[in-house]
Design an enzyme around this catalytic site. Structure first.
Site, PDB file in Angstrom:
ATOM      1  N   ASP A  19      29.040   4.486   5.623  1.00  0.00           N
ATOM      2  CA  ASP A  19      29.200   4.087   4.368  1.00  0.00           C
ATOM      3  C   ASP A  19      30.786   3.939   4.031  1.00  0.00           C
ATOM      4  O   ASP A  19      31.209   3.626   2.966  1.00  0.00           O
ATOM      5  CB  ASP A  19      28.817   5.168   3.314  1.00  0.00           C
ATOM      6  N   LYS A  23      26.429  10.546  -5.510  1.00  0.00           N
ATOM      7  CA  LYS A  23      25.188   9.706  -5.844  1.00  0.00           C
ATOM      8  C   LYS A  23      23.928   9.758  -4.498  1.00  0.00           C
ATOM      9  O   LYS A  23      23.036  10.308  -4.994  1.00  0.00           O
ATOM     10  CB  LYS A  23      25.559   8.084  -5.392  1.00  0.00           C
ATOM     11  N   ASN A  24      24.388   9.995  -3.319  1.00  0.00           N
ATOM     12  CA  ASN A  24      23.490  10.403  -2.302  1.00  0.00           C
ATOM     13  C   ASN A  24      23.000  11.689  -2.325  1.00  0.00           C
ATOM     14  O   ASN A  24      22.084  11.750  -1.377  1.00  0.00           O
ATOM     15  CB  ASN A  24      23.838   9.776  -0.989  1.00  0.00           C
ATOM     16  N   CYS A  26      17.250  -4.988   2.344  1.00  0.00           N
ATOM     17  CA  CYS A  26      18.492  -5.186   1.309  1.00  0.00           C
ATOM     18  C   CYS A  26      19.280  -5.771   2.394  1.00  0.00           C
ATOM     19  O   CYS A  26      19.137  -6.219   3.528  1.00  0.00           O
ATOM     20  CB  CYS A  26      18.779  -4.055   0.993  1.00  0.00           C
ATOM     21  N   ILE A  44      24.748   1.875  12.691  1.00  0.00           N
ATOM     22  CA  ILE A  44      23.494   2.371  11.966  1.00  0.00           C
ATOM     23  C   ILE A  44      22.777   1.110  11.483  1.00  0.00           C
ATOM     24  O   ILE A  44      21.634   1.181  11.693  1.00  0.00           O
ATOM     25  CB  ILE A  44      24.024   3.175  10.843  1.00  0.00           C
ATOM     26  N   ARG A  65      15.940   1.286  -3.630  1.00  0.00           N
ATOM     27  CA  ARG A  65      15.487   1.670  -2.188  1.00  0.00           C
ATOM     28  C   ARG A  65      15.287   3.191  -2.036  1.00  0.00           C
ATOM     29  O   ARG A  65      14.252   3.639  -1.795  1.00  0.00           O
ATOM     30  CB  ARG A  65      16.000   0.765  -0.972  1.00  0.00           C
ATOM     31  N   ARG A  84      15.752  -1.671   7.031  1.00  0.00           N
ATOM     32  CA  ARG A  84      15.559  -0.313   6.523  1.00  0.00           C
ATOM     33  C   ARG A  84      14.271  -0.135   6.193  1.00  0.00           C
ATOM     34  O   ARG A  84      13.478   0.162   5.024  1.00  0.00           O
ATOM     35  CB  ARG A  84      16.450  -0.245   5.321  1.00  0.00           C
ATOM     36  N   PRO A  85      13.417  -0.218   7.155  1.00  0.00           N
ATOM     37  CA  PRO A  85      12.011   0.466   7.090  1.00  0.00           C
ATOM     38  C   PRO A  85      11.702   1.873   6.727  1.00  0.00           C
ATOM     39  O   PRO A  85      12.801   2.708   6.810  1.00  0.00           O
ATOM     40  CB  PRO A  85      11.296   0.005   8.319  1.00  0.00           C
ATOM     41  N   VAL A  86      10.610   2.093   6.493  1.00  0.00           N
ATOM     42  CA  VAL A  86      10.413   3.621   6.057  1.00  0.00           C
ATOM     43  C   VAL A  86       9.393   4.196   6.956  1.00  0.00           C
ATOM     44  O   VAL A  86       8.381   5.238   6.517  1.00  0.00           O
ATOM     45  CB  VAL A  86       9.977   3.862   4.414  1.00  0.00           C
ATOM     46  N   ASP A  87       9.197   3.571   8.023  1.00  0.00           N
ATOM     47  CA  ASP A  87       8.083   4.088   9.127  1.00  0.00           C
ATOM     48  C   ASP A  87       8.371   5.562   9.475  1.00  0.00           C
ATOM     49  O   ASP A  87       7.206   6.215   9.644  1.00  0.00           O
ATOM     50  CB  ASP A  87       8.119   3.330  10.279  1.00  0.00           C
ATOM     51  N   ARG A 105      26.598   0.361  -8.910  1.00  0.00           N
ATOM     52  CA  ARG A 105      25.653   1.217  -8.580  1.00  0.00           C
ATOM     53  C   ARG A 105      26.107   2.528  -8.031  1.00  0.00           C
ATOM     54  O   ARG A 105      25.335   3.607  -8.055  1.00  0.00           O
ATOM     55  CB  ARG A 105      24.752   0.747  -7.409  1.00  0.00           C
TER      56      ARG A 105
HETATM   57  C1  EPZ Z   1      20.931   6.691   3.337  1.00  0.00           C
HETATM   58  O1  EPZ Z   1      19.964   5.649   3.433  1.00  0.00           O
HETATM   59  C2  EPZ Z   1      21.965   6.467   2.474  1.00  0.00           C
HETATM   60  N1  EPZ Z   1      21.449   6.272   1.211  1.00  0.00           N
HETATM   61  C3  EPZ Z   1      22.894   5.271   2.708  1.00  0.00           C
HETATM   62  O2  EPZ Z   1      23.676   5.087   1.692  1.00  0.00           O
HETATM   63  C4  EPZ Z   1      23.266   5.496   4.159  1.00  0.00           C
HETATM   64  O3  EPZ Z   1      24.238   4.262   4.538  1.00  0.00           O
HETATM   65  C5  EPZ Z   1      22.426   5.780   5.299  1.00  0.00           C
HETATM   66  O4  EPZ Z   1      21.711   6.931   4.629  1.00  0.00           O
HETATM   67  C6  EPZ Z   1      23.069   6.162   6.461  1.00  0.00           C
HETATM   68  O5  EPZ Z   1      23.964   7.341   6.292  1.00  0.00           O
HETATM   69  C7  EPZ Z   1      20.969   7.266   0.392  1.00  0.00           C
HETATM   70  O6  EPZ Z   1      21.139   8.544   0.771  1.00  0.00           O
HETATM   71  C8  EPZ Z   1      20.418   7.198  -0.916  1.00  0.00           C
HETATM   72  P1  EPZ Z   1      18.716   6.000   7.092  1.00  0.00           P
HETATM   73  P2  EPZ Z   1      18.951   5.669   4.318  1.00  0.00           P
HETATM   74  O7  EPZ Z   1      17.535   6.223   6.895  1.00  0.00           O
HETATM   75  O8  EPZ Z   1      18.282   7.065   4.272  1.00  0.00           O
HETATM   76  C9  EPZ Z   1      16.635   3.147  10.321  1.00  0.00           C
HETATM   77  C10 EPZ Z   1      25.022   3.829   0.321  1.00  0.00           C
HETATM   78  O9  EPZ Z   1      25.907   3.194   0.513  1.00  0.00           O
HETATM   79  N2  EPZ Z   1      15.256   3.729   9.754  1.00  0.00           N
HETATM   80  O10 EPZ Z   1      19.508   7.163   7.462  1.00  0.00           O
HETATM   81  O11 EPZ Z   1      18.016   4.472   3.877  1.00  0.00           O
HETATM   82  C11 EPZ Z   1      17.409   2.369   9.294  1.00  0.00           C
HETATM   83  O12 EPZ Z   1      16.799   0.987   9.325  1.00  0.00           O
HETATM   84  C12 EPZ Z   1      23.750   3.794   1.047  1.00  0.00           C
HETATM   85  O13 EPZ Z   1      25.273   4.559  -0.720  1.00  0.00           O
HETATM   86  C13 EPZ Z   1      14.205   3.514  10.355  1.00  0.00           C
HETATM   87  O14 EPZ Z   1      14.127   2.483  11.338  1.00  0.00           O
HETATM   88  O15 EPZ Z   1      19.272   5.304   5.793  1.00  0.00           O
HETATM   89  C14 EPZ Z   1      18.716   2.585   9.859  1.00  0.00           C
HETATM   90  O16 EPZ Z   1      18.852   1.706  10.635  1.00  0.00           O
HETATM   91  C15 EPZ Z   1      23.475   2.701   1.836  1.00  0.00           C
HETATM   92  N3  EPZ Z   1      12.778   3.665   9.862  1.00  0.00           N
HETATM   93  C16 EPZ Z   1      18.772   3.925  10.338  1.00  0.00           C
HETATM   94  O17 EPZ Z   1      17.628   4.453  10.565  1.00  0.00           O
HETATM   95  C17 EPZ Z   1      12.849   4.800   8.886  1.00  0.00           C
HETATM   96  O18 EPZ Z   1      11.607   5.092   8.480  1.00  0.00           O
HETATM   97  C18 EPZ Z   1      19.395   4.867   9.381  1.00  0.00           C
HETATM   98  O19 EPZ Z   1      18.569   5.039   8.186  1.00  0.00           O
HETATM   99  C19 EPZ Z   1      14.008   5.122   8.275  1.00  0.00           C
HETATM  100  C20 EPZ Z   1      15.428   4.579   8.738  1.00  0.00           C
END
Ligand code: EPZ
Length: 417
Positions: free
Chosen positions: A305, A22-23, A117, A327, A93, A122-125, A397
Site C-alpha cells: 500500500d 481504514k484497514n 478491482c 502482492i 470489496r 483478488r479472489p476470496v477462495d 475512500r
Molecule cells: C488487504 O486487502 C488491504 N485491504 C489492502 O489494502 C492491502 O493492499 C492488502 O491487504 C495487502 O496488504 C483491507 O485490509 C481492507 P490479501 P486483502 O487478501 O485482504 C491473494 C488499500 O489500499 N488472495 O492480503 O484483499 C490476493 O489476490 C487496500 O487500503 C487470494 O488469492 O488482500 C492478493 O494477490 C488495497 N485468495 C494476495 O493474496 C484469497 O482468498 C494478498 O491479498 C485472498 C487473497
C-alpha cells in the site's frame, strides 16, 4: 465528478494529525456483528469506505449511533438480515469481512462475491476454504457466497498465501466456534492485531495475533466493549513521502512509527532526517532525495500500500530505483499517469525501473485506485505548475479530508467540482 487542483513546488511545513486506520476500522466494524451488545469505537476515520460499511451493516439491522466526541456506537442486537447485496459489495470489496461474523452469529450468510478491482482479481477462495474447514457448507451461486453452519467447529487452517482480510474473516468466525482454531500462515499486519485486541476486549480468547500462527479458543458469546482504532500507518507514510518530495519539514501527530519500520528505513536511505516520538513522527527532507529500490511483501516487509507513493518519490530522486510488486498482479496503474507528469519509468513484468528526473511538469492525470491516486497527489505537489487529478473519489475512500490536511501543511491544493 470532483477533481483536485494542485499548484506544485511548495515545501510542506508544519503539523497535522493523522486519522484512524481504514484497514483496521473496516474489520472492527464487522466485529460488532458478533455480539448483541453495543460496541463503542473511537478514532474511526471519516471515509467513504467507512460510510459504505456502516450502510451495509445498517441494511442488516445494525443500529449505528455517532456521538459528539467523534465516537461511534454499533448495536447488532437487531441483526435480522445476514445478506450483503451486490449493490453494496461492488463498491467496496472489504464487505467480504461480514461473511465470517454473520456465519458465526446467525448460522448463515449470503454475501456477494466482491469481483475484481483495478489492482487485481483478488479472489476470496482462502476465506471460503477456511470456513469450510470449520464445517460450513459454502456454495457460490449467482455471484453470491452462500454459507451455512449450525455452529462452526474449531479447525487447523493453513492459508495458501498470506491474506489480510482472509486472516481477519477466519479469526472473527473462530471466536464463536466450538473448540480451538489455529490459523497458520496468518497475516501479521498491525491491523490484524488491532482487530484481535478489539475481539479480546469483547471476550474472545485469542493468542498469537501479529505472528504467523494465531490460536482462537471459541466461546459461546461475546459481549460489548470500547475500543480505539489504531492510527493509519499508510496515511502516515503517504504524508511522509509528500513532505520528502517537496523538500519539507513536517510533524505528523496522533500516529506512530511503530508499524512503519521498513517505510522509515527507506525514507532515511533516501536522505530524510526522521525523528520518532511516542505518538508523533517528524520528517525533514534533504535538498535532493536519493533513489531507493524496494520490494513489496507481507508485513513486516515493505507494504504494497506504500508502493505507488514511493514510486512517485523515486520519480524525482537522484539515481535509478527498481520497484518489485509481489502482492498484486496489476498494481502499476499509476505508472502511465506519473509518466504524463514527465516521469521516466519502464515496466518489466512486476518490476518497474524508475530513473529520477530533475523535475516533473504539471498535467491533467486520472486516479485509478486508492493508492495510485495518492501517488499522483505526491507527483502534483512536486511538479512545476498545475496538476489536475480526475476521479478523486478513489482518494476519498482512504484519505480523510486530504485537501484540508495538505493545505494545513502549506500546499496549494483545492477540490474543484
Ligand atoms: C488487504 O486487502 C488491504 N485491504 C489492502 O489494502 C492491502 O493492499 C492488502 O491487504 C495487502 O496488504 C483491507 O485490509 C481492507 P490479501 P486483502 O487478501 O485482504 C491473494 C488499500 O489500499 N488472495 O492480503 O484483499 C490476493 O489476490 C487496500 O487500503 C487470494 O488469492 O488482500 C492478493 O494477490 C488495497 N485468495 C494476495 O493474496 C484469497 O482468498 C494478498 O491479498 C485472498 C487473497
Amino acid at each position: 465528478m470532483d477533481k483536485l487542483l494542485i499548484q506544485g513546488g511548495v515545501p510542506l511545513k508544519g503539523e497535522v494529525a493523522m486519522s484512524g486506520a481504514k484497514n483496521a476500522a473496516l474489520p472492527i466494524l464487522c466485529a460488532a456483528l458478533l455480539t448483541a451488545e453495543p460496541l463503542d469505537l473511537m478514532n474511526v476515520p471519516h471515509l467513504n469506505d467507512i460510510s459504505t460499511m456502516l450502510r451495509l451493516l445498517g441494511e442488516m439491522g445494525v443500529t449505528v449511533r455517532m456521538d459528539e466526541a467523534d465516537g461511534l456506537s454499533l448495536d447488532a442486537s437487531g441483526l435480522n438480515n445476514p445478506v450483503a447485496s451486490y449493490e453494496m459489495v461492488k463498491t467496496m470489496r472489504a464487505s467480504i469481512l461480514v461473511l465470517g461474523p454473520l456465519l458465526a452469529r446467525c448460522g448463515e450468510a449470503r454475501v456477494s462475491l466482491p469481483g475484481g478491482c483495478a489492482i487485481g482479481a483478488r479472489p476470496v477462495d482462502q476465506h471460503i476454504k477456511g470456513l469450510q474447514a470449520m464445517g460450513a457448507e459454502v456454495t457460490v451461486e449467482q455471484g453470491y457466497v452462500h454459507a451455512k453452519a449450525r455452529r462452526l467447529k474449531g479447525a487447523r487452517i493453513c492459508t495458501d498465501m498470506v491474506t489480510v482480510t482472509g486472516t481477519e474473516n477466519l479469526m472473527m468466525a473462530a471466536c464463536l466456534a466450538d473448540g480451538e482454531t489455529i490459523i497458520e500462515n496468518a497475516a501479521r499486519e498491525p491491523e490484524v492485531v488491532d482487530l484481535a485486541n478489539c475481539l479480546i476486549a469483547m471476550g474472545a480468547q485469542i493468542s498469537g495475533a501479529g505472528t504467523d500462527v494465531i490460536r482462537i479458543r471459541g466461546v459461546d458469546r461475546l459481549h460489548g466493549a470500547a475500543h480505539a482504532v489504531m492510527p493509519d500507518r499508510i496515511e502516515t507514510g503517504t504524508y511522509l513521502c509528500a513532505a520528502a518530495v517537496t523538500g519539507g519539514d513536517v510533524r505528523l501527530l496522533k500516529t506512530s512509527a511503530a508499524y512503519l519500520d521498513t517505510v522509515v528505513d527507506k525514507l532515511m536511505d533516501a536522505g530524510c532526517d526522521i525523528t520518532v516520538e511516542r505518538d508523533a513522527i517528524r520528517l525533514v527532507a534533504p535538498p535532493r532525495l536519493k533513489a531507493v529500490s524496494l520490494r513489496t511483501a507481507p508485513y513486516p516487509a515493505f507494504p504494497t500500500d506504500m508502493q505507488a507513493q514511493f514510486m512517485a518519490l523515486n520519480c524525482i530522486a537522484e539515481g535509478v530505483a527498481t520497484i518489485r510488486e509481489t502482492i498484486f498482479e496489476n498494481r502499476f496503474m499509476h505508472v502511465n499517469e506519473l509518466m504524463r507528469l514527465g516521469a521516466n519509468i519502464q515496466i518489466e513484468g512486476n518490476n518497474a525501473v524508475v530513473r529520477g528526473v530533475d523535475h516533473l511538469e504539471g498535467a491533467t492525470v486520472m486516479a485509478t485506485d486508492l493508492r495510485a491516486s495518492a501517488s499522483l497527489v505526491i507527483g502534483g505537489l512536486v511538479a512545476r505548475g498545475e496538476t489536475l487529478i480526475d476521479r478523486i473519489y478513489h482518494l476519498d475512500r482512504g484519505y480523510e479530508r486530504i485537501e484540508e490536511k495538505l493545505a494545513r501543511l502549506g500546499a496549494s491544493v483545492r477540490r474543484v467540482r
